[in-house]
Write a protein that holds these residues in place. Structure first.
Motif, PDB file in Angstrom:
ATOM      1  N   ASP A 152      54.951  72.820  53.937  1.00  0.00           N
ATOM      2  CA  ASP A 152      54.941  72.081  54.771  1.00  0.00           C
ATOM      3  C   ASP A 152      53.341  71.663  55.145  1.00  0.00           C
ATOM      4  O   ASP A 152      52.954  71.116  55.923  1.00  0.00           O
ATOM      5  N   LEU A 166      58.749  66.923  59.495  1.00  0.00           N
ATOM      6  CA  LEU A 166      58.044  67.984  58.871  1.00  0.00           C
ATOM      7  C   LEU A 166      58.221  68.900  60.355  1.00  0.00           C
ATOM      8  O   LEU A 166      58.180  69.203  60.913  1.00  0.00           O
ATOM      9  N   GLU A 205      57.871  62.984  51.982  1.00  0.00           N
ATOM     10  CA  GLU A 205      57.428  63.509  51.281  1.00  0.00           C
ATOM     11  C   GLU A 205      56.069  63.808  50.353  1.00  0.00           C
ATOM     12  O   GLU A 205      55.938  64.626  49.860  1.00  0.00           O
ATOM     13  N   ARG A 239      54.389  66.583  52.236  1.00  0.00           N
ATOM     14  CA  ARG A 239      54.403  67.765  51.755  1.00  0.00           C
ATOM     15  C   ARG A 239      54.464  68.059  50.027  1.00  0.00           C
ATOM     16  O   ARG A 239      54.192  69.174  50.380  1.00  0.00           O
TER      17      ARG A 239
END
Lengths: 352, 380
Positions: A5, A82, A345, A348
């Motif tokens: 993350d 996150l 997403e 990440r």
């Protein structure tokens, strides 16, 4: 998980993110998700729309946006799913209206006042924004660069990042290069200076042009062509954003199996799963599942054909050797929740 | 929902022009090419004007270069004929100039740097030139059906505004200002303008810089004699589009965004009283086993995965479970597509629709176009 993350973003130092892609690839959605992701660590991001579609308003469930920078969301790491805490960031949006942008531009650079009104009166504004092609692109790119360079009274940047939902891949190079064309036309004077300044920003490492694609032949081909064109025009390349990626439902072994003759075995299994009714007679059950067999196997063959096509397209994208990000297909279209999911997403994967 | 009957539309000799519009990525160019091929194979003499086809689609019609001239597509069966071309903006623009100006003046125009940039394809030029080309093809009279693809953007319908815009520009004062200094007696013409003339030219000079203003002025005055012709042509094409014999097809995919754009096109065409034939809905998913619901398929897949009882091999059970999950996914996609389509239909109940099933791969050859044509015609 935390480590993943917290990976460093790939586009450190980029202030203007230009997002292009073939029509139908979800360019606007990806641009919005990227803008959200860029604001997730407490930054302030401006999302600019240039094609007058009001796609941003639609995504965020708002009434049509006026020509005005307006806050549309507050975002934080936790909001994107996150780990880690941090200050909340802000997302602003702007839908550019060319006519107003022209007046603003004239006013900003030439302090026209009364003369500006006179120009409007003789139809210059109308002419410039509609009949004279190219002026639009000058205004749109100019506005994005202005926002990217703008500083507040305290000397700090007004925005940490600008994301532009730009014209499609087929047109993007010409769109971004319009100012070098203009600088060539007006060899000196104020327009020349302004065009040069815009080109400097667009060609600098502060800009990155990202391309959105699908794992389909035409969008991938356009991405490949687009990257070649951008490179030739010396425009800074960004990443490749693969949108609407579907998880394979059948694994590789099953895909292979589809091409073998497994009709009878599958028929037995379907009967076993109760799809042949409750009869104790094997023959009755077999007859009852018969109408399902061909359609199911056909669908599987189509699926395996698609998986194979996607594999080829992925390979073609890898050849480009650009940072690549994959976004999942969200069933039922993208709602606000989906948009945040995509933003998480991107974060990440290091796109923001 | 009314059914759009493509075969009747293209079979009717009175149909002379078909314009395909829609947002990018919905298969618009493919639809135009497939309709062209089908019409040709049903005996018509067709030309397909494409704007910016994907390379392989162009190749499927045997088009290898952008040369602005219709080329015969080989491999078409039947008595008809199909030709196809890719629009070359610059060349189309040059041709217009050559047709309207004395050779010397034409040369001056084409050497003008402002013209060179403009014709090489600033945004917007494409729309104008597509319509110009359509007018030319129609005037040539060599074909009994012209199928036109439009540029992939909302501005695709900008050509509808072209006559008005050109008109208001030509009748407006700006053009007189721009042409004035280059014209003999221009000074006196300025007297008619009640806005402070010096203010305007001064301001334009300030904005453009003296050199660019001169280029623009030279360009506009060189083009001056042609503008009238331009407007006349734009007007004629506009009337042609409204006239009987023309039909618009809006192309979309069963997705929210694409149908929203389709709605925009439908409204826009209605506002201009342009004849809409209907909506082509591409990439619609189907199944051969509609009787098996998503829920039942999923439950059966789970049953197989959890407690396969060994009536057959584990591999077969896994495969069958995979097939069922795949089917469930297909049913869900179909549900969503139906919902999206029905929303459109409820707003536009009288727009006829034809649905074209989704195919796994892209079109690479005439055979592929033929298959799509058959699906459009409703014979799969």
């Amino acid at each position: 998980m935390d480590q993943v993350d917290r990976r460093d973003p790939d586009w450190e130092g980029v202030r203007l993110h230009v997002v292009s892609g073939k029509g139908g690839t979800g360019k606007t959605t990806v641009a919005a998700a990227l803008a959200l992701a860029l604001a997730a660590d407490g930054g302030r991001t401006l999302l600019i729309e240039v094609e007058g579609r009001q796609g941003i308003a639609e995504l965020f469930g708002l009434a049509a946006l006026p020509y005005e920078e307006r806050k549309v969301a507050t975002v934080s790491r936790s909001r994107l799913g996150l780990d880690g805490r941090g200050p909340a960031g802000e997302l602003y949006a702007l839908a550019i209206d060319t006519e107003q942008a022209l007046l603003e531009y004239l006013d900003m650079f030439y302090k026209l006042g009364r003369a500006g009104k006179a120009l409007q009166k003789v139809g210059f504004v109308d002419f410039a924004t509609t009949v004279a092609p190219g002026v639009r692109d000058v205004l749109l790119t100019g506005k994005a660069c202005e926002a990217a360079r703008r500083k507040g009274p305290d000397g700090r940047r007004a925005y940490d990042a600008i994301v532009m939902d730009a014209p499609p891949t087929g047109r993007i190079t010409r769109f971004l290069n319009v100012n070098s064309e203009v600088a060539g036309l007006a060899r000196f004077g104020p327009i020349h200076g302004q065009a040069q300044a815009v080109m400097r920003v667009l060609r600098s490492p502060e800009t990155a042009v990202h391309l959105v694609t699908l794992l389909e032949e035409m969008p991938v081909q356009e991405t490949v062509d687009g990257i070649a064109e951008l490179t030739e025009a010396q425009l800074p390349l960004g990443g490749v954003l693969v949108n609407m990626v579907r998880p394979p439902v059948l694994d590789a072994a099953a895909v292979d199996a589809v091409h073998g003759d497994h009709r009878e075995e599958v028929a037995l299994a379907l009967g076993e799963a109760g799809l042949g009714g409750r009869s104790k007679s094997a023959a009755t059950v077999r007859a009852a599942v018969e109408p399902l067999l061909d359609p199911l196997l056909d669908q599987a063959r189509e699926h395996s054909e698609r998986v194979e096509l996607e594999r080829e397209q992925r390979a073609a994208l890898q050849q480009l050797k650009r940072p690549t990000y994959e976004l999942p297909l969200l069933g039922g279209g993208v709602d606000l929740g989906g948009l945040y999911r995509l933003a998480g997403e991107l974060k990440r994967q290091g796109a923001a | 929902m009314t059914e759009l009957d493509i075969d009747t539309l293209i079979g009717d000799p009175k149909t002379r022009i078909l314009v395909c519009c829609g947002s990018g990525g919905v298969g618009k160019t493919t639809t135009a090419a497939a309709i062209g091929l089908r019409a040709a194979e049903r005996g018509r003499k067709v030309v397909v004007l494409t704007i910016d086809p994907a390379r392989r689609l162009a190749q499927s019609m045997g088009l290898t270069e952008l040369d602005n001239t219709p080329r015969v597509v080989k491999g078409v069966s039947g008595d008809g004929e199909m030709q196809a071309m890719m629009l070359d903006m610059k060349r189309t623009f040059d041709e217009v100039v050559l047709a309207h100006a004395e050779p010397e003046r034409a040369k001056a125009i084409m050497e003008n740097p402002f013209y060179q940039s403009l014709s090489a394809g600033f945004a917007g030029t494409q729309e104008y030139m597509a319509m110009e080309k359509l007018g030319q093809l129609r005037a040539a009279g060599e074909w009994d059906l012209i199928v036109v693809d439009t540029p992939p953007s909302r501005s695709a319908l900008d050509f509808l505004d072209a006559p008005n815009r050109l008109g208001s520009f030509l009748d407006g004062r700006l053009i007189r200002i721009l042409t004035a200094p280059a014209k003999v007696g221009g000074r006196s013409a300025m007297k008619f303008l009640n806005v402070g003339m010096g203010l305007i030219t001064g301001t334009l000079g300030k904005i453009f810089g003296a050199q660019l203003l001169t280029d623009v002025q030279t360009f506009v005055s060189a083009m001056d004699s042609m503008f009238g012709g331009f407007r006349e042509r734009a007007d004629r094409t506009y009337q042609l589009l409204k006239a009987p014999g023309t039909a618009f097809l809006v192309v979309a995919a069963p997705e929210r965004d694409a149908l929203r754009e389709a709605a925009y096109f439908v409204d826009r065409l209605a506002a201009d009283e342009m004849p809409l034939a209907g909506l082509v809905l591409n990439r619609v998913h189907r199944t051969g086993a509609p009787q098996l619901t998503a829920e039942r398929a999923l439950a059966a897949a789970e049953a197989l995965e959890e407690n396969g009882s060994g009536a057959t091999t584990v591999a077969a059970e896994t495969l069958a479970a995979g097939l069922l999950r795949l089917h469930a996914e297909r049913m869900q996609v179909m549900d969503r597509e139906r919902l999206t389509r029905d929303r459109f239909v409820s707003v536009y109940p009288d727009v006829p629709i034809v649905e074209v099933p989704a195919l796994p791969g892209d079109v690479h050859d005439l055979e592929g176009l033929r298959a799509i044509g058959a699906l459009l015609g409703g014979r799969d």
